[in-house]
Design a protein around this motif. Structure first.
Motif, mmCIF file in Angstrom:
data_model
loop_
_atom_site.group_PDB
_atom_site.id
_atom_site.type_symbol
_atom_site.label_atom_id
_atom_site.label_comp_id
_atom_site.label_asym_id
_atom_site.label_seq_id
_atom_site.Cartn_x
_atom_site.Cartn_y
_atom_site.Cartn_z
ATOM 1 N N PRO A 1 0.816 -1.222 0.000
ATOM 2 C CA PRO A 1 0.000 0.000 0.000
ATOM 3 C C PRO A 1 0.851 1.275 0.000
ATOM 4 O O PRO A 1 1.924 1.323 0.595
ATOM 5 N N ASP A 2 0.342 2.292 -0.679
ATOM 6 C CA ASP A 2 1.019 3.587 -0.699
ATOM 7 C C ASP A 2 0.871 4.323 0.629
ATOM 8 O O ASP A 2 1.729 5.125 1.005
ATOM 9 N N PHE A 3 -0.221 4.033 1.359
ATOM 10 C CA PHE A 3 -0.525 4.772 2.590
ATOM 11 C C PHE A 3 -0.842 3.770 3.702
ATOM 12 O O PHE A 3 -1.321 2.656 3.445
ATOM 13 N N TYR A 4 -0.572 4.191 4.947
ATOM 14 C CA TYR A 4 -0.724 3.256 6.057
ATOM 15 C C TYR A 4 -0.767 3.990 7.393
ATOM 16 O O TYR A 4 -0.443 5.176 7.497
ATOM 17 N N VAL A 5 -1.142 3.225 8.435
ATOM 18 C CA VAL A 5 -0.971 3.612 9.838
ATOM 19 C C VAL A 5 -0.002 2.612 10.446
ATOM 20 O O VAL A 5 -0.183 1.395 10.304
ATOM 21 N N ARG A 6 1.041 3.106 11.110
ATOM 22 C CA ARG A 6 2.019 2.216 11.745
ATOM 23 C C ARG A 6 1.799 2.203 13.241
ATOM 24 O O ARG A 6 1.796 3.245 13.901
ATOM 25 N N LEU A 7 1.617 1.009 13.811
ATOM 26 C CA LEU A 7 1.400 0.793 15.236
ATOM 27 C C LEU A 7 2.555 -0.024 15.798
ATOM 28 O O LEU A 7 3.097 -0.890 15.120
ATOM 29 N N SER A 8 2.906 0.219 17.062
ATOM 30 C CA SER A 8 3.979 -0.540 17.689
ATOM 31 C C SER A 8 3.483 -1.904 18.152
ATOM 32 O O SER A 8 2.401 -2.019 18.747
ATOM 33 N N ASN A 9 4.274 -2.936 17.884
ATOM 34 C CA ASN A 9 4.008 -4.269 18.421
ATOM 35 C C ASN A 9 4.700 -4.491 19.762
ATOM 36 O O ASN A 9 4.568 -5.557 20.359
ATOM 37 N N VAL A 10 5.471 -3.494 20.209
ATOM 38 C CA VAL A 10 6.201 -3.590 21.476
ATOM 39 C C VAL A 10 5.472 -2.789 22.548
ATOM 40 O O VAL A 10 5.069 -3.327 23.595
ATOM 41 N N GLU A 11 5.320 -1.479 22.316
ATOM 42 C CA GLU A 11 4.562 -0.632 23.244
ATOM 43 C C GLU A 11 3.095 -0.786 22.883
ATOM 44 O O GLU A 11 2.538 -0.013 22.104
ATOM 45 N N ASN A 12 2.472 -1.780 23.480
ATOM 46 C CA ASN A 12 1.144 -2.186 23.066
ATOM 47 C C ASN A 12 0.299 -2.484 24.293
ATOM 48 O O ASN A 12 0.773 -3.109 25.254
ATOM 49 N N VAL A 13 -0.955 -2.064 24.269
ATOM 50 C CA VAL A 13 -1.817 -2.223 25.435
ATOM 51 C C VAL A 13 -2.073 -3.693 25.768
ATOM 52 O O VAL A 13 -2.527 -4.016 26.872
ATOM 53 N N GLN A 14 -1.780 -4.601 24.830
ATOM 54 C CA GLN A 14 -1.916 -6.022 25.141
ATOM 55 C C GLN A 14 -0.875 -6.483 26.147
ATOM 56 O O GLN A 14 -1.036 -7.524 26.790
ATOM 57 N N ASP A 15 0.212 -5.724 26.300
ATOM 58 C CA ASP A 15 1.243 -5.990 27.304
ATOM 59 C C ASP A 15 0.891 -5.191 28.557
ATOM 60 O O ASP A 15 0.751 -3.966 28.495
ATOM 61 N N PRO A 16 0.738 -5.846 29.726
ATOM 62 C CA PRO A 16 0.361 -5.118 30.942
ATOM 63 C C PRO A 16 1.325 -3.997 31.330
ATOM 64 O O PRO A 16 0.985 -3.145 32.149
ATOM 65 N N ALA A 17 2.517 -3.976 30.749
ATOM 66 C CA ALA A 17 3.488 -2.936 31.095
ATOM 67 C C ALA A 17 3.160 -1.592 30.450
ATOM 68 O O ALA A 17 3.723 -0.567 30.841
ATOM 69 N N TYR A 18 2.246 -1.587 29.478
ATOM 70 C CA TYR A 18 1.959 -0.348 28.747
ATOM 71 C C TYR A 18 0.493 0.038 28.894
ATOM 72 O O TYR A 18 -0.402 -0.791 28.776
#
Length: 241
Positions: free
Chosen positions: A106-123
């Motif tokens: 795709p020419d356009f996108y949204v990039r999300l972190s797989n590390v700083e992620n609400v699925q991890d209780p640390a974030y």
């Protein structure tokens, strides 16, 4: 991208921030005229605020609205959101204009972190890193462990809440320093949440609507006299599970 201006307060907020139960975050965007919708992701930048509404369907490319606020002006456009592909600690979610076939690159996108992620209780929140749209590529402001991230046409706002302490910091839209406040209060009701701080005779109030009535305002008063009131254009709130 972390905001350097907020760094002195971040260290205080990180102490004991992780929750064994974790957090859930909810995001909302103003499509204009107080028409609020849940957001799949939004991006706070010095020049503009971008967001895509949360699709109602599952899988593949789903209809979404791309919203862009530049100051008090906004545009809305019909786009498609998805699918996503992971790479180097990030998920790239495709953005495609409505009516176009979704391509493999795709020419356009949204990039999300797989590390700083609400699925991890640390974030407390998922890190929305970047939006790429026809107007350009925009890196998103982000603050670790914030309880609330919000934007108005004029300001970026962050609220930390930990151990009974409620702290506020803001930046002007151009990135210059705003206000830092400590010793705030947080009250909840059926209609939503209110965060409030007092400093030198001024009262700063951030109001957020509930799940069924999203929206919000940032206001300043002195001796009961209203000095300013700004409608939010987008926000994320994080709450313990």
């Amino acid at each position: 991208m972390k905001r350097a201006f907020f760094a002195p307060l971040i260290g205080l907020a990180l102490v004991g921030a992780a929750s064994a139960a974790g957090y859930r975050d909810s995001s909302y965007v103003n499509l204009g005229g107080g028409n609020w919708k849940p957001a799949a992701a939004w991006c706070d930048t010095p020049g503009r605020v971008l967001a895509v509404t949360a699709p109602t369907g599952q899988g593949g490319a789903q209809p979404t609205t791309l919203v862009q606020w530049t100051g008090s002006r906004y545009t809305t456009q019909a786009w498609q959101y998805g699918p996503s592909e992971g790479a180097a600690g990030s998920s790239y979610v495709a953005l495609t204009p409505a009516g176009r076939t979704v391509g493999g690159a795709p020419d356009f996108y949204v990039r999300l972190s797989n590390v700083e992620n609400v699925q991890d209780p640390a974030y407390r929140m998922t890190h929305v890193s970047e939006f790429k749209v026809p107007a350009g590529t925009f890196r998103c402001r982000y603050v670790p462990q914030a309880a609330v991230l919000a934007a108005t046409a004029k300001h970026s706002v962050v609220v930390w809440e930990q151990g009974g302490k409620v702290t506020y910091a803001s930046q002007n839209r151009d990135g210059t320093a705003g206000v830092q406040l400590t010793g705030g209060t947080h009250t909840q009701s059926a209609g939503g949440d209110q965060y409030q701080w007092q400093k030198n005779g001024y009262t700063y109030t951030l109001r957020l609507g509930g799940v069924t009535t999203p929206g919000g305002t940032l206001s300043v008063t002195r001796a009961g006299r209203a000095l300013s009131s700004e409608s939010l254009v987008a926000y994320t709130v994080s709450t313990p599970k």
